[in-house]
Design an enzyme around this catalytic site. Structure first.
Site, PDB file in Angstrom:
ATOM      1  N   PRO A 182       0.876  -1.277  -0.093  1.00 54.79           N
ATOM      2  CA  PRO A 182      -0.083   0.122  -0.069  1.00 54.79           C
ATOM      3  C   PRO A 182       0.794   1.286  -0.006  1.00 54.79           C
ATOM      4  CG  PRO A 182      -0.638  -1.460   1.661  1.00 54.79           C
ATOM      5  CD  PRO A 182       0.705  -1.845   1.180  1.00 54.79           C
ATOM      6  N   PRO A 183       0.222   2.362  -0.177  1.00 60.94           N
ATOM      7  CA  PRO A 183       1.109   3.703  -0.416  1.00 60.94           C
ATOM      8  C   PRO A 183       1.629   4.006   0.836  1.00 60.94           C
ATOM      9  CG  PRO A 183      -1.063   3.989  -1.182  1.00 60.94           C
ATOM     10  CD  PRO A 183      -1.000   2.448  -0.711  1.00 60.94           C
ATOM     11  N   GLY A 184       2.594   4.650   0.869  1.00 59.16           N
ATOM     12  CA  GLY A 184       3.506   5.286   2.142  1.00 59.16           C
ATOM     13  C   GLY A 184       3.955   4.251   3.009  1.00 59.16           C
ATOM     14  N   GLY A 237       7.072   2.822   2.541  1.00 59.86           N
ATOM     15  CA  GLY A 237       8.619   3.010   2.587  1.00 59.86           C
ATOM     16  C   GLY A 237       9.034   2.224   1.401  1.00 59.86           C
ATOM     17  N   SER A 289     -15.523 -11.351  -2.023  1.00 57.69           N
ATOM     18  CA  SER A 289     -15.306 -11.620  -0.360  1.00 57.69           C
ATOM     19  C   SER A 289     -16.201 -11.000   0.413  1.00 57.69           C
ATOM     20  CB  SER A 289     -13.854 -11.021  -0.225  1.00 57.69           C
ATOM     21  OG  SER A 289     -13.819  -9.364  -0.281  1.00 57.69           O
ATOM     22  N   LYS A 301      -6.683  -6.449   5.381  1.00 57.35           N
ATOM     23  CA  LYS A 301      -7.908  -6.413   6.270  1.00 57.35           C
ATOM     24  C   LYS A 301      -8.058  -6.410   7.490  1.00 57.35           C
ATOM     25  CE  LYS A 301     -10.448  -8.237   2.122  1.00 57.35           C
ATOM     26  NZ  LYS A 301     -11.201  -9.558   1.490  1.00 57.35           N
TER      27      LYS A 301
END
Ligand SMILES: Nc1ncnc2c1ncn2[C@@H]1O[C@H](COP(=O)(O)OP(=O)(O)OP(=O)(O)O)[C@@H](O)[C@H]1O
Ligand SMILES: [Mg+2]
Length: 782
Positions: A363-365, A367, A684, A727
């Site tokens: 996911p973003p951010g 690193g 899902s 999740k």
């Protein structure tokens, strides 16, 4: 049939008239034109007409047939103009020249070819008349436009406007204007055949307007040409002056070229490449120094000499040093750091050993990009970065050919130039967002870049000579691997980074983000404090994200506020969880966001997106109706199907769940999933949907502190899903106490104590296990 009258003499027009084909003109009524006739057959017809009514039928030839070839009747249009022969003169070459005037339109019902003559059976060509009142405005428009044409440079005969202004009859006006326009045969014939007055006038009006536009554009081009001519002369003059000045100053262009030739000798490249570069230098010498071509060549040579041919940095293969650097820059990420240390160890043993292409996915951010930078630092390599987000054109990777105006080398060559060595570490960001369109497939070009067999002689179209990329260390980053093409994925070693837990975030903030922000705002050694409580508050109520990008931004914001206070008032503010809203505005998320109250029809689902995990509410409600199912909230097809499957499951097991069967026919079911911005698709949500649906049908409230994920099949089994780690993190971020997940996903969380700590995970294999837990028991009296 109306008897056709000769409008000039008011005598009846004979039924059969000799035909005179016209080659490059369509004659309209009232028009006077000279025609040259060479064909014996036609001349005989003209002679006959001269002895009788003096009338002939003028029919335009469809394709231009040159005068030699005989004209077949099939080559003639059937609508033409009946014309009077005004004069006939014999020409010495053997033909005749006639002067004819159009009388009225005529329709050749039949063209009769005889041995010696060409005749036609003629009928009147009727124009469908319109009400004169309706036509008046259009006539006025036409007159106005014709007037305007004269002023925009269109030349008519001198008395055109006087005659036109006096005319009233629409047919006459039409014929009159048409006879003055330069129409081609097809256009003219089409207008001649237009059988409706209104339409004819409209067509004329449009044509005139178009003519005006053309005339205006022509005028503009002419004046532009005049201007640019002056500009070119001026430039020439200035250039000459500049040259003279340069010569005076001893800055001749010749020197530039000598320098290039000298530098080329030193360049550590193959003879082949040298020859090519020399060719370009010679070319520059030959072209006028200020021409566009010279600029293109000069830019090219500038790139050539700026590229780091043969320049390499030595790798720092000291493991301890690398370890230190990696730990300095990033908290946690143990597996990834280990993998990098492995790589450095291999390098220690074998200099040109296998260098994998790493791809960080997460996911973003989290690193990914900054980790790449840190690896470059630990290895002591130069570092370059390029982003492939939205790149659709293959030329962005392979470069444009130089013949293109504004051509540029591809991103890799640009990055190498910037990095300044042939063995930098290049971070390829957003590999998952690469596109493809009609200009080729950039991911195919990427394959070549990544292929160790091919990238030793990477060919950039702009560069025009091969460049060695084999020593470059590539690290790609992506938010998801789903959109990366299979062959590309195959060439990389995928390393997944998951989102951070709140504890990890606190540590990252304390050990890295705060120090960085303080240094960047010049607040070092000034005693600013950002406490754990404050950080916790930010994490919980201001940023609900997988990574730490927002967190970093907010900490920076606090530091800049503090800097401002220090400068303005001379004191540092103290931040507390309570006063944060003064700096940052109201809290974005409140702890009771999820709703602590148990409600009927509302359950918590868990979704996975490229931004990490999300908690989604699924709402179901019944209303009087006929058994219709409505789905809203921008659901994808797969999600819609699983909603339908869940409804079917509920109906099939109605008895078991104690649902009154009548409800299925007397109520409509509406399922809604709010949060418009989150893309909602995939299977899902199956068990969550069923929970909401059953709750709606049975009036049993759903426990609000549960969130769930799991695909449902029609037998009620809970099937495995993807993205469980993210999740669970999302559930934790949102204060959920229990997560229900498919038992088949159990392996996903093995060894992830960091993530599973502090949350209750319930593994299930059948949907009944879910319902038992989350649906409140039926209460008596309800
Ligand atoms: N484990 C960590 N330790 C210290 N700082 C971190 C850590 N993880 C992320 N950061 C910091 O968070 C910020 C964002 O990270 P980065 O830009 O590398 O994200 P990213 O994973 O590349 O995101 P994106 O997918 O949006 O490109 C950087 O300033 C980075 O230094
Ligand atoms: Mg990034």
């Amino acid at each position: 049939m109306n008897k056709l009258l000769n409008q000039n003499t008011q005598e009846p027009v004979p039924d059969i008239l000799p035909v005179v084909p016209t080659m490059d003109v369509v004659v309209f009524p009232h028009m006077i034109v000279p025609l040259l006739v060479l064909d014996e057959k036609i001349i005989r017809g003209i002679n006959q007409a001269m002895q009788e009514s003096k009338l002939v039928l003028l029919l335009a030839a469809k394709n231009f047939v040159d005068n030699q070839g005989a004209i077949g009747t099939g080559d003639l249009y059937h609508v033409g103009t009946i014309a009077t022969i005004m004069r006939i003169i014999k020409v010495p070459e053997g033909g005749v020249k006639i002067l004819v005037q159009g009388v009225s339109k005529g329709y050749a019902r039949e063209i009769i070819t005889q041995e010696e003559m060409l005749h036609a059976r003629v009928e009147k060509f009727e124009l469908e008349q319109s009400d004169l009142d309706e036509l008046t405005p259009q006539i006025r428009n036409i007159k106005a436009v014709a007037e305007k044409m004269a002023s925009s440079g269109y030349t008519f005969s001198p008395d055109f406007h006087i005659i036109l202004s006096k005319m009233q009859d629409p047919d006459k006006i039409a014929d009159f204007i048409l006879s003055h326009l330069n129409l081609n045969i097809e256009q003219a014939q089409q207008l001649l055949e237009t059988s409706n007055q209104q339409e004819l006038l409209d067509a004329i009006y449009h044509y005139l307007n178009k003519e005006i536009e053309v005339a205006e554009i022509q005028e503009k081009i002419k004046s532009n040409a005049r201007e640019s001519m002056n500009k070119a002369q001026k430039e020439f003059y200035l250039r000459e002056q500049l040259k003279a000045i340069k010569q005076e100053l001893g800055e001749d262009d010749a020197e530039e070229i000598d320098i290039m030739r000298e530098s080329l000798k030193q360049l550590p490249v193959s003879d082949e490449i040298k020859t090519e570069i020399m060719r370009q230098i010679n070319r520059l010498e030959r072209t006028a120094p200020d021409s566009l071509e010279a600029t293109v060549t000069r830019n090219y040579l500038e790139l050539i000499f700026a590229l780091p041919w043969g320049k390499k940095t030595e790798d720092n293969l000291d493991i301890q040093h690398a370890k230190k650097v990696l730990d300095e820059d990033h908290y946690g990420l143990k597996d990834i750091k280990d993998r990098i240390l492995d790589f450095i160890s291999i390098r220690n043993l074998k200099k040109d050993g296998y260098a994998p292409i790493l791809c960080f996915v997460g996911p973003p951010g989290t690193g990914k990009t900054s980790l790449g930078k840190s690896i470059a630092r630990s290895l002591g390599r130069k570092y370059g970065r390029l982003s492939l987000g939205g790149v659709k054109d293959e030329a962005e990777i392979r470069g444009h050919r130089r013949t293109y105006v504004g051509a540029m080398p591809g991103r890799f060559i640009q990055a190498i130039r910037k990095a300044g060595s042939t063995n930098p570490l290049l971070i390829i960001d957003e590999l998952d967002k690469i596109g493809a369109d009609f200009r080729g497939d950039p991911s195919a070009a990427m394959l070549e870049v990544f292929d160790p067999q091919q990238n030793g002689t990477f060919y950039d179209n702009y560069l025009g000579v091969p460049f060695d990329l084999s020593e470059v260390m590539f690290i790609a980053t992506a938010n998801t691997i789903d959109t990366i093409s299979e062959p590309l994925r195959d060439r990389m070693e995928i390393i997944e980074l998951s989102g951070y837990t709140p504890e990890e975030k606190i540590n990252i903030a304390k050990q890295h983000l705060t120090a960085k922000a303080i240094a960047d705002t010049g607040l070092e050694n000034r005693g600013i404090q950002i406490t754990d409580e404050v950080i916790q508050e930010i994490i919980l109520n201001y940023t609900r994200e997988s990574g730490v990008r927002q967190l970093e931004r907010i900490i920076r914001k606090l530091c800049s506020k503090a800097a401002r206070a220090l400068v303005e008032k001379g004191t540092l503010p103290t931040f507390t969880p309570e006063n944060l809203d003064q700096c940052l505005g109201p809290r974005k998320f409140l702890e009771d966001d999820l709703g602590v109250e148990d409600q009927i029809g509302i359950s918590n689902g868990l979704a996975w997106t490229t931004y990490g995990g999300e908690v989604l509410k699924i709402e179901a409600v019944l209303m009087p109706g006929k058994g219709k199912l409505t789905l809203t909230g921008q659901l994808g097809d797969v999600m819609k199907e699983s909603a339908q499957a869940a409804v079917s499951y509920a109906r099939a097991h109605a008895k078991e769940f104690g649902i009154n069967n009548k409800l299925f026919n007397t109520t409509d079911l509406h399922i809604h999933i709010p949060s418009g911005a989150i893309p909602k698709d995939g299977p899902s949500a199956g068990i969550t949907l069923l929970t909401s649906i059953l709750s709606a049908y049975t009036n049993r409230p759903i426990h609000a502190d549960y969130a769930m994920t799991g695909e449902l099949n029609l037998r009620g089994e809970v099937m495995p899903i993807g993205g469980l780690k993210e999740k669970v993190l999302a559930a934790k971020r949102n204060g959920v106490a229990h997560v229900i997940a498919p038992g088949k996903n159990k392996n996903d969380l093995i060894g992830m104590e960091e993530i599973t700590k502090g949350i209750d995970i319930i593994w299930v294999s059948h949907v009944n296990e879910v319902l038992e837990r989350v649906l409140e028991p039926i209460q008596k009296g309800k």
